[in-house]
Design a protein around this motif. Structure first.
Motif, mmCIF file in Angstrom:
data_model
loop_
_atom_site.group_PDB
_atom_site.id
_atom_site.type_symbol
_atom_site.label_atom_id
_atom_site.label_comp_id
_atom_site.label_asym_id
_atom_site.label_seq_id
_atom_site.Cartn_x
_atom_site.Cartn_y
_atom_site.Cartn_z
ATOM 1 N N LEU A 237 -6.149 17.892 -79.689
ATOM 2 C CA LEU A 237 -6.664 16.936 -80.667
ATOM 3 C C LEU A 237 -7.935 16.270 -80.167
ATOM 4 O O LEU A 237 -8.910 16.115 -80.922
ATOM 5 C CB LEU A 237 -5.602 15.875 -80.984
ATOM 6 N N THR B 186 -11.577 16.767 -81.854
ATOM 7 C CA THR B 186 -12.234 15.551 -82.339
ATOM 8 C C THR B 186 -13.635 15.443 -81.768
ATOM 9 O O THR B 186 -14.600 15.140 -82.478
ATOM 10 C CB THR B 186 -11.412 14.313 -81.964
ATOM 11 N N GLN B 187 -13.762 15.693 -80.447
ATOM 12 C CA GLN B 187 -15.081 15.647 -79.819
ATOM 13 C C GLN B 187 -16.005 16.704 -80.411
ATOM 14 O O GLN B 187 -17.184 16.438 -80.663
ATOM 15 C CB GLN B 187 -14.924 15.874 -78.307
ATOM 16 N N ARG C 225 -12.528 7.862 -79.000
ATOM 17 C CA ARG C 225 -12.805 8.960 -79.936
ATOM 18 C C ARG C 225 -11.616 9.268 -80.829
ATOM 19 O O ARG C 225 -11.785 9.767 -81.943
ATOM 20 C CB ARG C 225 -13.248 10.201 -79.154
ATOM 21 N N LEU C 226 -10.422 8.946 -80.347
ATOM 22 C CA LEU C 226 -9.207 9.160 -81.154
ATOM 23 C C LEU C 226 -8.848 7.934 -81.994
ATOM 24 O O LEU C 226 -7.835 7.933 -82.686
ATOM 25 C CB LEU C 226 -8.038 9.516 -80.242
#
Length: 312
Positions: A12, A16-17, A172-173
């Motif tokens: 994840l 996401t990155q 970032r999450l």
């Protein structure tokens, strides 16, 4: 124009990155993208990273897919990159960096200093282990691997009293509010390159190398270049207890690059700390100069010394 194929690990956080980089490509290059998930050795094995060779375990499969033209671009956490050059591959861009500091996620909203002696704190990083031990808080430092959910879940389940993670991943999450403490770099320096992303493509595609340069952030590039020069000069990898952090600051004569680094014995009992500053354009030379001074102070022998006491 065909879509750019972007290779990424399947976790994840990695996707996401990569999604953030994909958005930058759409915005600045006007290209559509296709995200291709690739499994790496680090994703398959549950062994401690240090026993797997550490550096490169999350990188090699992505680079191989790039070289055989399965993808056009790959995105890594920059701290995972080996410091040596990779044949046929260009580091085309280093986008703006997230906050590189480490954070604590602890039970009951506690900080490290508030945890009772003997509390079980999870981290899989020798760098974090050594620096946590150096704080002298009497904590039990225990190994841990897995994604952010897994690690934080170990705190929620009571298996651990706290875990130490990179703030950038939580940010970032969208989970940074779960951190109970942000660790001051004066106490715990991050890994070289922590919080930054690396965007690579084939050297044989100079037009794409140039185009991806629009994603590059000059200040981030200079900072991580200096940090990685320290890492390379000390011949250290992710299994070494080494932290480094550089930043561009305003000085009397304009912008200046300032860096500090620490090398520790594996138990945190001994350390070599140094800082230096210099022109932003001389990032490599600055990192080498700092690391050379650390070598003169015995940093290499320190990091390679046998463990003095058992780590859980």
């Amino acid at each position: 124009m065909t879509a750019l194929r972007i290779g990424t690990r399947a976790s994840l956080l990695a996707t996401t990155q990569t999604g953030l980089v994909a958005d930058l490509i759409r915005e600045r290059l006007g290209r559509e993208v296709e995200i291709v998930e690739i499994t790496t050795e680090g994703d398959v094995s549950r062994a401690p990273l240090a026993t797997m060779g550490g550096t490169g375990v999350f990188v090699n499969a992505l680079r191989e897919a790039l070289l055989v033209d399965e993808v056009d671009v790959v995105v890594h956490s920059l701290k995972d990159l080996p410091t040596g050059p990779a044949a046929g591959i260009a580091l085309a861009a280093v986008p703006p960096r997230e906050d590189p500091r480490d954070v604590v996620v602890a039970r009951d909203g506690l900080t490290l200093g508030e945890l009772p002696a003997g509390s079980r704190v999870g981290t899989g990083s020798p760098r974090r282990v050594a620096q946590l031990e150096a704080l002298g808080l009497g904590l039990e430092i225990a190994g841990i691997r897995g994604n952010v959910d897994t690690r934080i879940g170990k705190v929620a389940s009571g298996d651990y009293d706290a875990v130490v993670l990179a703030r950038a991943g939580l940010a970032r999450l969208g989970r940074v509010d779960e951190a109970t403490e942000v660790l001051d770099p004066l106490q715990v320096l991050p890994a070289p390159g922590q919080g930054a992303l690396a965007v690579e493509c084939r050297e044989s595609d100079p037009d794409l190398v140039t185009a991806l340069g629009a994603l590059d952030d000059a200040h981030t590039r200079a900072a991580v270049t200096a940090e990685r020069a320290v890492l390379a000069t000390l011949e250290a990898g992710c299994s070494a207890p080494l932290g480094a952090l550089a930043e561009v600051v305003e000085a009397e004569d304009g912008e200046e690059l300032w860096i500090r680094a620490v090398a520790l014995s594996t138990d945190g009992a001994l350390s070599v700390r140094r800082s230096a500053s210099g022109p932003v354009a001389d990032a490599v030379a600055l990192g080498i100069r700092l690391a050379s001074a650390m070598l003169d102070d015995g940093a290499a022998e320190l990091m390679s010394a046998p463990v003095r006491k058992q780590q859980a």
